[in-house]
Design a protein around this motif. Sequence first.
Motif, PDB file in Angstrom:
ATOM      1  N   THR A   1     -46.442  -8.808 -19.344  1.00  0.00           N
ATOM      2  CA  THR A   1     -45.812  -9.456 -18.355  1.00  0.00           C
ATOM      3  C   THR A   1     -45.028 -10.076 -18.989  1.00  0.00           C
ATOM      4  O   THR A   1     -44.243 -10.425 -20.046  1.00  0.00           O
ATOM      5  N   ARG A   2     -43.137  -9.753 -18.197  1.00  0.00           N
ATOM      6  CA  ARG A   2     -41.807  -9.566 -18.518  1.00  0.00           C
ATOM      7  C   ARG A   2     -41.123 -10.091 -17.008  1.00  0.00           C
ATOM      8  O   ARG A   2     -41.137 -10.732 -16.091  1.00  0.00           O
ATOM      9  N   LEU A   3     -40.779 -11.827 -17.822  1.00  0.00           N
ATOM     10  CA  LEU A   3     -40.774 -12.851 -16.851  1.00  0.00           C
ATOM     11  C   LEU A   3     -38.319 -12.958 -16.641  1.00  0.00           C
ATOM     12  O   LEU A   3     -38.060 -13.327 -17.683  1.00  0.00           O
ATOM     13  N   GLU A   4     -38.564 -13.145 -15.613  1.00  0.00           N
ATOM     14  CA  GLU A   4     -37.091 -13.179 -15.118  1.00  0.00           C
ATOM     15  C   GLU A   4     -36.569 -15.013 -15.716  1.00  0.00           C
ATOM     16  O   GLU A   4     -35.424 -15.496 -16.345  1.00  0.00           O
ATOM     17  N   LEU A   5     -37.817 -15.794 -15.122  1.00  0.00           N
ATOM     18  CA  LEU A   5     -37.752 -17.390 -15.093  1.00  0.00           C
ATOM     19  C   LEU A   5     -39.123 -17.783 -15.437  1.00  0.00           C
ATOM     20  O   LEU A   5     -39.848 -17.399 -14.491  1.00  0.00           O
ATOM     21  N   LEU A   6     -39.296 -18.682 -16.314  1.00  0.00           N
ATOM     22  CA  LEU A   6     -40.019 -19.848 -16.871  1.00  0.00           C
ATOM     23  C   LEU A   6     -39.248 -20.858 -16.455  1.00  0.00           C
ATOM     24  O   LEU A   6     -38.276 -21.458 -17.025  1.00  0.00           O
ATOM     25  N   PHE A   7     -40.422 -21.192 -15.174  1.00  0.00           N
ATOM     26  CA  PHE A   7     -39.710 -22.578 -15.400  1.00  0.00           C
ATOM     27  C   PHE A   7     -41.301 -23.804 -15.381  1.00  0.00           C
ATOM     28  O   PHE A   7     -42.059 -23.815 -15.127  1.00  0.00           O
ATOM     29  N   VAL A   8     -40.799 -24.969 -15.956  1.00  0.00           N
ATOM     30  CA  VAL A   8     -42.187 -26.240 -16.425  1.00  0.00           C
ATOM     31  C   VAL A   8     -41.471 -27.278 -15.622  1.00  0.00           C
ATOM     32  O   VAL A   8     -40.569 -27.824 -16.106  1.00  0.00           O
ATOM     33  N   ASN A   9     -42.297 -27.294 -15.417  1.00  0.00           N
ATOM     34  CA  ASN A   9     -42.946 -29.001 -14.228  1.00  0.00           C
ATOM     35  C   ASN A   9     -43.801 -29.385 -14.355  1.00  0.00           C
ATOM     36  O   ASN A   9     -45.294 -29.050 -13.978  1.00  0.00           O
ATOM     37  N   ALA A  10     -43.880 -30.788 -14.506  1.00  0.00           N
ATOM     38  CA  ALA A  10     -44.481 -31.861 -15.049  1.00  0.00           C
ATOM     39  C   ALA A  10     -44.272 -32.832 -15.157  1.00  0.00           C
ATOM     40  O   ALA A  10     -43.397 -33.373 -16.088  1.00  0.00           O
TER      41      ALA A  10
ATOM     42  N   THR B   1     -52.888 -27.021 -25.630  1.00  0.00           N
ATOM     43  CA  THR B   1     -53.199 -26.066 -26.344  1.00  0.00           C
ATOM     44  C   THR B   1     -53.647 -25.031 -26.302  1.00  0.00           C
ATOM     45  O   THR B   1     -52.569 -23.539 -25.932  1.00  0.00           O
ATOM     46  N   GLU B   2     -54.905 -24.643 -26.220  1.00  0.00           N
ATOM     47  CA  GLU B   2     -55.819 -23.595 -26.098  1.00  0.00           C
ATOM     48  C   GLU B   2     -55.770 -22.975 -25.278  1.00  0.00           C
ATOM     49  O   GLU B   2     -55.454 -21.545 -24.832  1.00  0.00           O
ATOM     50  N   GLN B   3     -55.645 -23.806 -23.407  1.00  0.00           N
ATOM     51  CA  GLN B   3     -55.485 -23.371 -22.919  1.00  0.00           C
ATOM     52  C   GLN B   3     -54.057 -22.266 -22.989  1.00  0.00           C
ATOM     53  O   GLN B   3     -54.093 -21.066 -21.874  1.00  0.00           O
ATOM     54  N   LEU B   4     -52.469 -23.257 -22.598  1.00  0.00           N
ATOM     55  CA  LEU B   4     -51.716 -22.313 -22.567  1.00  0.00           C
ATOM     56  C   LEU B   4     -52.095 -20.700 -23.798  1.00  0.00           C
ATOM     57  O   LEU B   4     -51.313 -19.879 -23.052  1.00  0.00           O
ATOM     58  N   THR B   5     -52.237 -21.047 -24.858  1.00  0.00           N
ATOM     59  CA  THR B   5     -52.469 -19.442 -25.421  1.00  0.00           C
ATOM     60  C   THR B   5     -53.429 -19.099 -24.851  1.00  0.00           C
ATOM     61  O   THR B   5     -52.970 -17.830 -24.944  1.00  0.00           O
ATOM     62  N   ALA B   6     -54.199 -19.651 -24.722  1.00  0.00           N
ATOM     63  CA  ALA B   6     -54.920 -18.154 -23.377  1.00  0.00           C
ATOM     64  C   ALA B   6     -53.968 -17.250 -22.213  1.00  0.00           C
ATOM     65  O   ALA B   6     -54.283 -16.873 -21.898  1.00  0.00           O
ATOM     66  N   LEU B   7     -53.037 -18.426 -21.544  1.00  0.00           N
ATOM     67  CA  LEU B   7     -52.529 -18.206 -20.345  1.00  0.00           C
ATOM     68  C   LEU B   7     -51.820 -17.234 -21.298  1.00  0.00           C
ATOM     69  O   LEU B   7     -51.797 -16.078 -20.371  1.00  0.00           O
ATOM     70  N   ALA B   8     -51.085 -17.277 -21.990  1.00  0.00           N
ATOM     71  CA  ALA B   8     -50.224 -16.204 -22.750  1.00  0.00           C
ATOM     72  C   ALA B   8     -50.492 -14.808 -23.368  1.00  0.00           C
ATOM     73  O   ALA B   8     -50.006 -14.070 -23.047  1.00  0.00           O
ATOM     74  N   GLU B   9     -52.151 -14.920 -23.447  1.00  0.00           N
ATOM     75  CA  GLU B   9     -52.765 -13.861 -23.974  1.00  0.00           C
ATOM     76  C   GLU B   9     -53.549 -13.048 -22.567  1.00  0.00           C
ATOM     77  O   GLU B   9     -52.740 -11.499 -22.577  1.00  0.00           O
TER      78      GLU B   9
END
Length: 231
Positions: free
Chosen positions: A78-87, A65-73
Motif C-alpha cells: 500500500t502506498r500512503l501519502e499520509l500516516l497519521f497517528v492519533n492516541a 507490537t505484534e498487532q502493529l507488525t501484523a497490520l504492516a504485513e
Amino acid sequence: MSATPDRRALVVGASRGLGLVLVDELARRGWQVIATTRRPGGELQEAADASNGLLTIESLEMTSTEQLTALAERLAGTRLELLFVNAAIDRGDLPIDQVPTEMFTEVMTTNALSPLRAVEALRGLVAPGGTVAIMSSEQGSVSRNTEDGYELYKASKAALNQLMRSYATRRGDDGHTKLLIDPGHNRTELGGPDAPLDPRESIPAVVDVLEAQAGAPGLRFLDRHGNTVPW
C-alpha cells in the motif's frame, strides 16, 4: 497533498473523538482512508458504510507490537501519502507525587511510546514526499506550561514531542514531511464537554494544515492554523 484523486491515508486511532472526525473529513475531501480501531462497529463503521468505499477499517491495538507488525504485513504494498497517528488517554488531574506507578506507565505507554512504535512499524508504507504526523497538544509545550494541573498528561505529550524529534533526527534523510499537530482544546470524551472548540470546525483546519505542509522538509510542531507551537 497530491493533486491526484487517489490520495491514501492511514489514520491510527479513529474510533472516536478527533480521530473519527479526521477520517470523516479526509474521506469527504476524496481521500482513500484506512482507519484503525480496537473494536469493530460503532460510529466508525457507520462512517465507513456511508463513505462509498472511501473509508475502510482495520483492527489494531496500538500498544501491541505484534498487532502493529501484523497490520504492516497486511498493508504491504500500500502506498500512503499520509500516516497519521492519533492516541491519547488521560487519567485525571493528580499531582505527580500522587500518580500510581501503574497509571504513569499506562499513560506514557499509550501517549508517547506507542505512537512512535506505530510510526516505526508503518513508515515503510509512506511514499517519498509523503507525510508522517502525530496528534500532539499544546499541553506538551514545556515553555507554555505556566498553569497548574494535569501534570501526567502534559508530561506524556512532552515526551511524545521529544521522541518524535529524536525520530526526525534519526530519519532526517527519508524524504518524509514530519508533523506534530496541536488541534486545540476540543469537546471530546478526552477534552470534556466544556472545551471551547467543536471538532467539526477544528479538524477541517487541521486537514488544511496537513495538505498545505505536504512536501515540507524536517519536523514542525504546528497548531490547527499552521502556526508554530513553541517547544
